[in-house]
Scaffold this active site. Structure first.
Site, PDB file in Angstrom:
ATOM      1  N   GLY A  14       0.627  -1.202   0.133  1.00  0.00           N
ATOM      2  CA  GLY A  14      -0.218   0.022   0.001  1.00  0.00           C
ATOM      3  C   GLY A  14       0.971   1.130  -0.048  1.00  0.00           C
ATOM      4  N   CYS A  41       4.294  -8.825   2.040  1.00  0.00           N
ATOM      5  CA  CYS A  41       4.062  -9.713   0.666  1.00  0.00           C
ATOM      6  C   CYS A  41       5.000 -10.125  -0.187  1.00  0.00           C
ATOM      7  CB  CYS A  41       2.938  -8.781  -0.108  1.00  0.00           C
ATOM      8  SG  CYS A  41       2.204  -9.703  -1.707  1.00  0.00           S
ATOM      9  N   CYS A  46       2.834 -13.499   0.295  1.00  0.00           N
ATOM     10  CA  CYS A  46       2.324 -14.033  -0.829  1.00  0.00           C
ATOM     11  C   CYS A  46       3.216 -14.425  -1.813  1.00  0.00           C
ATOM     12  CB  CYS A  46       1.543 -12.912  -1.477  1.00  0.00           C
ATOM     13  SG  CYS A  46       0.933 -11.429  -0.736  1.00  0.00           S
ATOM     14  N   LYS A  49       5.645 -17.342  -0.504  1.00  0.00           N
ATOM     15  CA  LYS A  49       4.729 -18.673  -0.214  1.00  0.00           C
ATOM     16  C   LYS A  49       4.347 -19.055  -1.411  1.00  0.00           C
ATOM     17  CE  LYS A  49       0.933 -17.608  -0.825  1.00  0.00           C
ATOM     18  NZ  LYS A  49      -0.314 -16.910  -0.098  1.00  0.00           N
ATOM     19  N   TYR A 175      -5.787 -18.390   6.915  1.00  0.00           N
ATOM     20  CA  TYR A 175      -5.286 -18.475   5.346  1.00  0.00           C
ATOM     21  C   TYR A 175      -3.578 -18.972   5.863  1.00  0.00           C
ATOM     22  CZ  TYR A 175      -8.070 -14.851   2.761  1.00  0.00           C
ATOM     23  OH  TYR A 175      -8.815 -14.341   2.399  1.00  0.00           O
ATOM     24  N   GLU A 179      -2.241 -22.914   4.474  1.00  0.00           N
ATOM     25  CA  GLU A 179      -1.723 -22.864   3.208  1.00  0.00           C
ATOM     26  C   GLU A 179      -0.063 -23.664   3.775  1.00  0.00           C
ATOM     27  OE1 GLU A 179      -1.105 -18.690   2.097  1.00  0.00           O
ATOM     28  OE2 GLU A 179      -2.714 -18.690   0.736  1.00  0.00           O
ATOM     29  N   ARG A 202     -12.987 -20.011   9.240  1.00  0.00           N
ATOM     30  CA  ARG A 202     -14.214 -19.456   9.504  1.00  0.00           C
ATOM     31  C   ARG A 202     -14.475 -18.360   8.771  1.00  0.00           C
ATOM     32  NH1 ARG A 202     -15.281 -15.690  13.685  1.00  0.00           N
ATOM     33  NH2 ARG A 202     -13.086 -15.631  14.370  1.00  0.00           N
ATOM     34  N   THR A 309      -3.127  -7.938  -0.225  1.00  0.00           N
ATOM     35  CA  THR A 309      -2.233  -7.093  -1.193  1.00  0.00           C
ATOM     36  C   THR A 309      -2.993  -6.189  -2.203  1.00  0.00           C
ATOM     37  OG1 THR A 309      -0.059  -8.073  -0.731  1.00  0.00           O
ATOM     38  CG2 THR A 309      -0.347  -7.100  -2.675  1.00  0.00           C
ATOM     39  N   HIS A 434     -13.902 -26.543 -23.724  1.00  0.00           N
ATOM     40  CA  HIS A 434     -13.962 -28.173 -23.231  1.00  0.00           C
ATOM     41  C   HIS A 434     -12.663 -28.665 -23.779  1.00  0.00           C
ATOM     42  CE1 HIS A 434     -15.922 -31.866 -22.513  1.00  0.00           C
ATOM     43  NE2 HIS A 434     -15.533 -32.410 -23.774  1.00  0.00           N
ATOM     44  N   GLU A 439     -15.466 -25.281 -17.328  1.00  0.00           N
ATOM     45  CA  GLU A 439     -16.484 -25.203 -18.127  1.00  0.00           C
ATOM     46  C   GLU A 439     -17.823 -25.336 -17.032  1.00  0.00           C
ATOM     47  OE1 GLU A 439     -17.235 -27.985 -21.202  1.00  0.00           O
ATOM     48  OE2 GLU A 439     -15.451 -29.344 -20.142  1.00  0.00           O
TER      49      GLU A 439
HETATM   50  P1  NDP Z   1      -6.473 -15.415   9.993  1.00  0.00           P
HETATM   51  O1  NDP Z   1      -7.028 -14.113  10.783  1.00  0.00           O
HETATM   52  O2  NDP Z   1      -6.612 -15.758   8.635  1.00  0.00           O
HETATM   53  O3  NDP Z   1      -6.281 -16.549  10.972  1.00  0.00           O
HETATM   54  C1  NDP Z   1      -6.049 -16.613  12.389  1.00  0.00           C
HETATM   55  C2  NDP Z   1      -6.289 -18.037  12.862  1.00  0.00           C
HETATM   56  O4  NDP Z   1      -5.504 -18.233  14.049  1.00  0.00           O
HETATM   57  C3  NDP Z   1      -7.849 -18.384  13.016  1.00  0.00           C
HETATM   58  O5  NDP Z   1      -8.155 -19.510  12.564  1.00  0.00           O
HETATM   59  C4  NDP Z   1      -8.067 -17.988  14.364  1.00  0.00           C
HETATM   60  O6  NDP Z   1      -9.117 -18.922  14.827  1.00  0.00           O
HETATM   61  C5  NDP Z   1      -6.763 -18.810  14.955  1.00  0.00           C
HETATM   62  N1  NDP Z   1      -6.389 -18.009  16.389  1.00  0.00           N
HETATM   63  C6  NDP Z   1      -6.439 -16.688  16.632  1.00  0.00           C
HETATM   64  N2  NDP Z   1      -6.095 -16.680  17.784  1.00  0.00           N
HETATM   65  C7  NDP Z   1      -5.876 -17.765  18.337  1.00  0.00           C
HETATM   66  C8  NDP Z   1      -5.439 -18.345  19.573  1.00  0.00           C
HETATM   67  N3  NDP Z   1      -5.068 -17.480  20.700  1.00  0.00           N
HETATM   68  N4  NDP Z   1      -5.192 -19.570  19.736  1.00  0.00           N
HETATM   69  C9  NDP Z   1      -5.504 -20.404  18.776  1.00  0.00           C
HETATM   70  N5  NDP Z   1      -5.901 -20.058  17.540  1.00  0.00           N
HETATM   71  C10 NDP Z   1      -6.076 -18.860  17.200  1.00  0.00           C
HETATM   72  O7  NDP Z   1      -4.753 -14.988  10.251  1.00  0.00           O
HETATM   73  P2  NDP Z   1      -3.466 -15.493   9.203  1.00  0.00           P
HETATM   74  O8  NDP Z   1      -2.191 -15.327  10.314  1.00  0.00           O
HETATM   75  O9  NDP Z   1      -3.486 -16.822   8.750  1.00  0.00           O
HETATM   76  O10 NDP Z   1      -3.226 -14.560   8.195  1.00  0.00           O
HETATM   77  C11 NDP Z   1      -3.295 -13.006   8.414  1.00  0.00           C
HETATM   78  C12 NDP Z   1      -3.890 -12.376   7.253  1.00  0.00           C
HETATM   79  O11 NDP Z   1      -3.036 -12.506   6.143  1.00  0.00           O
HETATM   80  C13 NDP Z   1      -5.092 -13.210   6.837  1.00  0.00           C
HETATM   81  O12 NDP Z   1      -6.317 -12.538   7.449  1.00  0.00           O
HETATM   82  C14 NDP Z   1      -5.170 -12.782   5.314  1.00  0.00           C
HETATM   83  O13 NDP Z   1      -5.969 -11.755   5.012  1.00  0.00           O
HETATM   84  C15 NDP Z   1      -3.899 -12.303   4.891  1.00  0.00           C
HETATM   85  N6  NDP Z   1      -3.470 -13.539   3.959  1.00  0.00           N
HETATM   86  C16 NDP Z   1      -3.751 -13.662   2.915  1.00  0.00           C
HETATM   87  C17 NDP Z   1      -3.252 -14.727   2.026  1.00  0.00           C
HETATM   88  C18 NDP Z   1      -3.873 -15.056   0.578  1.00  0.00           C
HETATM   89  O14 NDP Z   1      -4.436 -14.277   0.226  1.00  0.00           O
HETATM   90  N7  NDP Z   1      -3.639 -16.028  -0.058  1.00  0.00           N
HETATM   91  C19 NDP Z   1      -2.524 -15.558   2.609  1.00  0.00           C
HETATM   92  C20 NDP Z   1      -1.903 -15.495   3.875  1.00  0.00           C
HETATM   93  C21 NDP Z   1      -2.310 -14.403   4.726  1.00  0.00           C
HETATM   94  P3  NDP Z   1     -10.735 -18.276  14.721  1.00  0.00           P
HETATM   95  O15 NDP Z   1     -11.111 -18.692  13.415  1.00  0.00           O
HETATM   96  O16 NDP Z   1     -11.238 -19.271  15.914  1.00  0.00           O
HETATM   97  O17 NDP Z   1     -10.456 -16.667  15.183  1.00  0.00           O
END
Ligand code: NDP
Length: 448
Positions: A14, A41, A46, A49, A175, A179, A202, A309, A434, A439
């Site tokens: 950004g 990123c 990104c 990864k 995410y 991943e 979620r 990103t 096809h 498709e």
């Molecule tokens: P996320 O917010 O996606 O996920 C965090 C996870 O950790 C959730 O499952 C959450 O559970 C869990 N969690 C949170 N606190 C605790 C805790 N105290 N104990 C146990 N589990 C916990 O974060 P990420 O770190 O995976 O990624 C950060 C951000 O980066 C993402 O939100 C995404 O926007 C971005 N990103 C995008 C990608 C892409 O576009 N492909 C790839 C990687 C990252 P709960 O569901 O219960 O809250």
């Protein structure tokens, strides 16, 4: 004292976009960065990864090739080669970012920026003045408070491991955790993923989450839901002994926590400004990225929101256009597509079935689950899943979801159609390509 029209704190997606576009409109722009150009990123997100994800895919590609007639020796994977080639590519990208800024006439200031007041930011002993200051410092991995958590690593470190472990435990269900569970598994690591609730990812479509869990399990990832790590002990041989919420124990060589990220605002000197935070600790902004301190703006991950990103890029561009040209400054957040580069990929745009049921009076759901043509010969027990959500009132497609190979590539095109307001009738009248998996999206005829 050097004075800028725009001073950007943070040279991630950004920040760099805002700086470059502002400079292209004739503004005097400075950008402060204390780590690496390109931010999360490019350096620890990104891009590396996705390179790792490509590497991990070769494992199944080699297996799948056999039934296509390829006689292969058992393949051997060398982690340092991947890591070092990735590092070289990232260094090249850092250079490209530096070149982009330089050619745009943006002054790069290396070091940690700290607000002195609403118009001044210090980097070491030098103070810079600006009429507009943009906070684009991004986020940082967050570790929960678990005894022994200092033995865990985050996504910052996973990209630079000295050697690949035999066993890994990944904590989280978002995410990054999903991943990396896939990537490490693909690279030959024995992986357990722990998620504290009953189904990971979620917020995504329920069925998509279920299908992904099933497919990842089939491929060999040990996914444990309603499970968490409650204590971590490091043994003399450097392995880790984990105690889980259920009382079970796990031995591992590597523990990756991917439990969300927090804004990187420590020591930023925000207390010297009128900038306020939201209840969740992100920088509070309005739809024009204005903080509560006039002349100070914030965008990207530091403001919470999408944490993607392409969204940060759009925000940076919009702000620069508004401040130094005649742009509206607004970003259209309708139908933001996103992909999780798990194996198989998940990609989605628009409403999940659950969200659509709440939002619209009446919806139609179309779905298709099938064996990809490629796997009829490869013999792999993998299924592709696709789903369309249609608002029955006007026939508009309001959600498209996919679990399967190249879902990220495929959903991008559908996102354009959906954003343009395509109806299900338009999907139906579109001729398929096809044979392809894609498709299926134009041949789903009966709602379920
Ligand atoms: P996320 O917010 O996606 O996920 C965090 C996870 O950790 C959730 O499952 C959450 O559970 C869990 N969690 C949170 N606190 C605790 C805790 N105290 N104990 C146990 N589990 C916990 O974060 P990420 O770190 O995976 O990624 C950060 C951000 O980066 C993402 O939100 C995404 O926007 C971005 N990103 C995008 C990608 C892409 O576009 N492909 C790839 C990687 C990252 P709960 O569901 O219960 O809250």
């Amino acid at each position: 004292m050097e004075k800028f029209d725009l001073l950007v704190v943070g040279a991630g997606s950004g920040g760099v976009r805002a700086a470059r576009i502002a400079a292209s409109h004739g503004a005097r722009v400075g950008i402060i960065e204390e780590r690496f150009l390109g931010g999360t990123c490019v350096n620890v997100g990104c891009v590396p990864k996705k390179l790792f994800s490509y590497a991990a895919h070769y494992a199944s590609d080699f297996e799948d090739a056999r039934n296509y007639g390829w006689q292969l020796q058992p393949a051997d994977f060398d982690w340092p080669t991947l890591r070092d080639n990735k590092n070289a590519e990232i260094a090249r990208l850092n250079g490209i970012y530096g070149g982009l800024l330089e050619r745009a006439g943006v002054s790069l200031i290396e070091g940690h920026g700290e607000f002195r007041d609403s118009r001044h930011v210090a980097v070491g002993n030098t103070v810079y003045e600006a009429d507009n200051i943009l906070i684009a410092v991004g986020g940082w991995p967050h570790f929960p408070d678990v005894p022994g958590i200092e033995h865990a690593i985050s996504s910052n470190e996973i990209f630079y491991l000295d050697k690949l472990p035999k066993r890994a435990v990944v904590v989280g269900g978002g995410y990054i955790a999903t991943e990396f569970a896939s990537i490490l598994h693909g690279l030959g690591v024995s992986v357990t993923q722990l998620y504290r609730r009953d189904l990971f990812l979620r917020g995504f479509d329920q069925e998509v989450r279920e299908v992904l869990a099933e497919e990842m399990r089939k491929s060999g990832v040990d996914i444990r839901f309603n499970e968490d790590c409650v204590s971590i002990v490091k043994n003399a041989d450097k392995t880790l002994a984990l105690t889980l919420k259920s009382g079970a124990t796990l031995a591992t060589d590597l523990l990756l926590y991917a439990t969300g990220r927090r804004p990187l605002i420590e020591n930023l000197g925000l207390e010297n400004t009128a900038v306020n935070l939201t209840d969740s600790g992100t920088v509070a902004v309005n739809e024009l990225f204005e903080t509560d301190d006039p002349g100070i703006f914030a965008l990207g991950d530091v403001t919470g929101g999408y944490e993607l990103t392409p969204v940060a890029l759009a925000e940076g561009h919009a702000l620069a256009d508004r401040l130094f040209s005649n742009g509206s400054g607004l970003v259209d957040y309708d139908f933001v597509p996103t992909a999780i580069f798990s194996h198989p990929n998940v990609a989605t745009v628009g409403f999940s079935e659950e969200e659509a049921r709440e939002r619209f009076k009446n919806i139609k759901v179309f779905k298709s689950g099938f064996k990809h043509l490629r796997h009829t010969l490869s013999g792999r027990d993998a299924r592709t899943f696709m789903k369309l959500i249609v608002n029955a009132a006007d026939d508009r497609v309001v959600g498209a979801h996919m679990v399967g190979d190249d879902a990220g590539e495929l959903i991008q095109g559908l996102a354009i159609a959906i954003k343009a307001g395509a109806t299900k009738a338009v999907f139906d009248s579109t001729i398929g390509i096809h044979p392809s998996a894609a498709e299926e999206f134009v041949t789903m005829r009966s709602a379920v």
